[in-house]
Design a protein around this motif. Structure first.
Motif, PDB file in Angstrom:
ATOM      1  N   THR A 271       0.936  -1.345  -0.085  1.00 46.37           N
ATOM      2  CA  THR A 271      -0.045  -0.102  -0.160  1.00 46.37           C
ATOM      3  C   THR A 271       0.853   1.211   0.135  1.00 46.37           C
ATOM      4  OG1 THR A 271      -1.902  -1.081   1.359  1.00 46.37           O
ATOM      5  CG2 THR A 271      -1.560   1.318   1.381  1.00 46.37           C
ATOM      6  N   ASP A 275      -5.177   2.736   0.177  1.00 41.10           N
ATOM      7  CA  ASP A 275      -5.777   1.851  -0.779  1.00 41.10           C
ATOM      8  C   ASP A 275      -6.747   2.266  -1.530  1.00 41.10           C
ATOM      9  OD1 ASP A 275      -3.921  -0.413  -0.474  1.00 41.10           O
ATOM     10  OD2 ASP A 275      -4.844  -0.885   1.592  1.00 41.10           O
ATOM     11  N   ARG A 359      -1.115  -4.153  -9.035  1.00 43.24           N
ATOM     12  CA  ARG A 359      -0.900  -4.164  -7.449  1.00 43.24           C
ATOM     13  C   ARG A 359       0.193  -5.549  -7.167  1.00 43.24           C
ATOM     14  NH1 ARG A 359      -3.437  -0.893  -3.591  1.00 43.24           N
ATOM     15  NH2 ARG A 359      -2.969  -2.439  -2.025  1.00 43.24           N
TER      16      ARG A 359
END
Length: 527
Positions: A271, A275, A359
């Motif tokens: 993160t 987020d 991600r």
């Protein structure tokens, strides 16, 4: 020695979800409290006195609806009461499950035990005998505008008189054949019994309870798949920790569950500052959803212990009533349907994040490095379709205008239609949970993660039905198989055992019948 079934005594008090699950299973016997039966006899005496005094009693000595001003002579009453209940056997379509119909009959008995109905005790005895013999009327689900289930309850009442269809010992047959096979005779309706057997919302309340319990199970699984996706995406747990201090009580409950459910799987946090909201606000979304479901559940249970008849017996008189409009339950269910759309959007957004990659350096479409494949890109469209499907069924329908019975009946709630749409949402949500878990399992395998606890449970179900994706293949059957297992009582019991939300799980009696029976012997959890 004959084994005696467990017994539930009905008394006119609101039922619980656990009682309805047990009654719906057909594995418990029912009895009526002596106090409740005494109330029935008192109310019946008031109705009979009114009839003897020549007072018109709606639906007993008069016609109904547009024929309310037609009064029948004593010689006509038997024919009228028989015809009234049979005329209201007009439902069509797919039948409700036997468990819903059993509960509808139990609710009708229970509300009669309030002593506000004016039916005979023989009518209640007839319902009890049918349940004891397990003669379950076939109730087709299309046939009620949600202002007394006349087209639904009428199918139960008609079977009582020996016409229509019923399920007996697992076989669907004509009602007369079911009675003959069980060694029983059809029931003869007395004045007031006919209308009392059809002009209530018992089927809708039983179906609403069943749908709301299913919604609670779907939300439990979708919450678990959301936690699994969060791990695969390397989300920060900080929002789940902080909500326990600054959120509402329900948000704090969900935040605590997310923390507890993820304790065994310490995924790497990727993160940067914070987020996306679909990860950061899971507790807020699901907190609002379970708050609504609990409120809706309480409202439905309250309805199982009050008379929604017309007329009613109160203050020693037979009075006309407007209680057959279940608007309180309907509006809360429509609110629950909107909550389901929020939960679906939350899950869909995470599916998009998983499919987009980026991600944790996940590849686009979750195609493993070095493989030639289209991957999971196309199936994200399924997630979008499911979300749109859930959203499309969240629009309210209860305020639609409808005028029938020569203008006398101009209010309706459309509760059965609201329930049917709600049920379709639940099926869609479970499929969305299966899809989110499938995408998450692919991501964690690419990353080499080893999910534990709740995440590991979901991972194991996914891999039981779907291998790691390396070459393009059909996914339809795999998603459906995962969905089916997620929706099973066995999986729900295992999920609850791993990390419970006791106040929620026990209120809705989630899990297997064996788990429910076990929990009944333990201390209740306050909600």
């Amino acid at each position: 020695m004959k084994h005696e079934r467990p017994r539930i005594e009905l008394s006119g008090q609101p039922l619980s979800f656990a009682e309805m699950v047990r009654m719906g299973s057909g594995k418990v016997a029912l009895s009526a409290s002596a106090t409740g039966m005494a109330r029935i006899e008192i109310a019946r005496g008031i109705v009979e006195d009114a009839i003897k005094a020549g007072m018109p009693v709606y639906g007993a000595t008069t016609g109904v609806g547009a024929m309310k001003d037609v009064e029948w002579s004593p010689e006509d009453l038997d024919a009228f009461n028989l015809g009234l209940v049979r005329a209201h056997h007009f439902g069509t379509g797919t039948p409700f499950s036997s468990s819903v119909v059993r509960n509808a009959m139990a609710i009708r008995i229970n509300t009669a035990l309030t002593g506000q109905v004016g039916c005979t005790r023989e009518l209640v005895d007839a319902y009890m005998r049918m349940l004891e013999a397990d003669i379950i009327p076939v109730v087709r689900r299309t046939g009620s505008i949600g202002c007394a289930d006349i087209g639904l309850m009428g199918q139960i009442g008609a079977v009582l008189t020996g016409v229509g269809e019923a399920v007996y010992r697992g076989k669907r047959m004509q009602a007369a054949d079911a009675f003959a096979a069980a060694g029983m005779k059809p029931f003869t309706m007395a004045p007031r019994d006919s209308l009392a057997s059809l002009s209530v919302n018992a089927v809708s309340f039983a179906a609403a309870a069943d749908a709301t319990r299913s919604a609670a199970a779907s939300i439990r699984v979708l919450l678990a798949s959301g936690m699994m996706a969060s791990g695969a995406l390397g989300a920060s747990r900080d929002p789940w920790l902080s909500v326990r201090h600054v959120g509402t009580s329900r948000e704090a409950l969900i935040g605590s569950w997310l923390c507890n459910a993820s304790d065994a799987w310490q995924w790497p946090v990727k993160t940067h500052v914070q987020d996306p909201l679909s990860l950061r606000m899971i507790a807020q979304v699901f907190g609002a959803v379970i708050e609504n479901l609990l409120t809706t559940g309480h409202k439905i249970l309250a309805a199982t212990g009050r008379s929604d008849d017309n007329p009613v017996v109160v203050e020693g008189r037979v009075m006309t009533s407007g209680g057959s409009l279940p608007l309180d339950v309907t509006i809360l269910l429509e609110s629950a349907a909107l909550c389901m759309a929020h939960a679906a959007r939350n899950a869909f957004n995470r599916c998009v994040l998983l499919g987009n990659g980026q991600r944790r350096d996940l590849p686009v479409n979750l195609v493993p490095p070095g493989r030639i494949a289209t991957g999971f890109g196309p199936i994200i469209k399924l997630a979008g379709e499911i979300f749109s499907r859930v959203l499309s069924m969240s629009n309210p329908v209860s305020a639609q205008s409808l005028v029938v019975a020569a203008g006398l009946e101009d209010e309706a709630a459309f509760l059965p239609l609201v329930i049917e749409r709600f049920e379709r949402q639940m099926r869609a949500l479970m499929r969305l949970a299966a899809l989110e878990a499938l995408l998450s399992a692919q991501a964690v395998d690419i990353l080499g993660d080893k999910p534990k606890g709740v995440g590991g449970m979901l991972y194991d179900v996914v891999r039981k039905h779907a291998d790691f994706y390396t070459v393009d293949r059909p996914l339809s059957a795999e998603v459906e198989a995962i969905e089916e297992e997620f929706g099973s009582d066995a999986f729900m019991s295992k999920l609850i055992e791993e990390v419970p939300i006791a106040s929620f799980d026990d209120f809705f009696a989630l899990g297997s019948l064996a788990r429910i029976e076990q929990r009944l012997t333990q201390e209740p959890v306050a909600i």
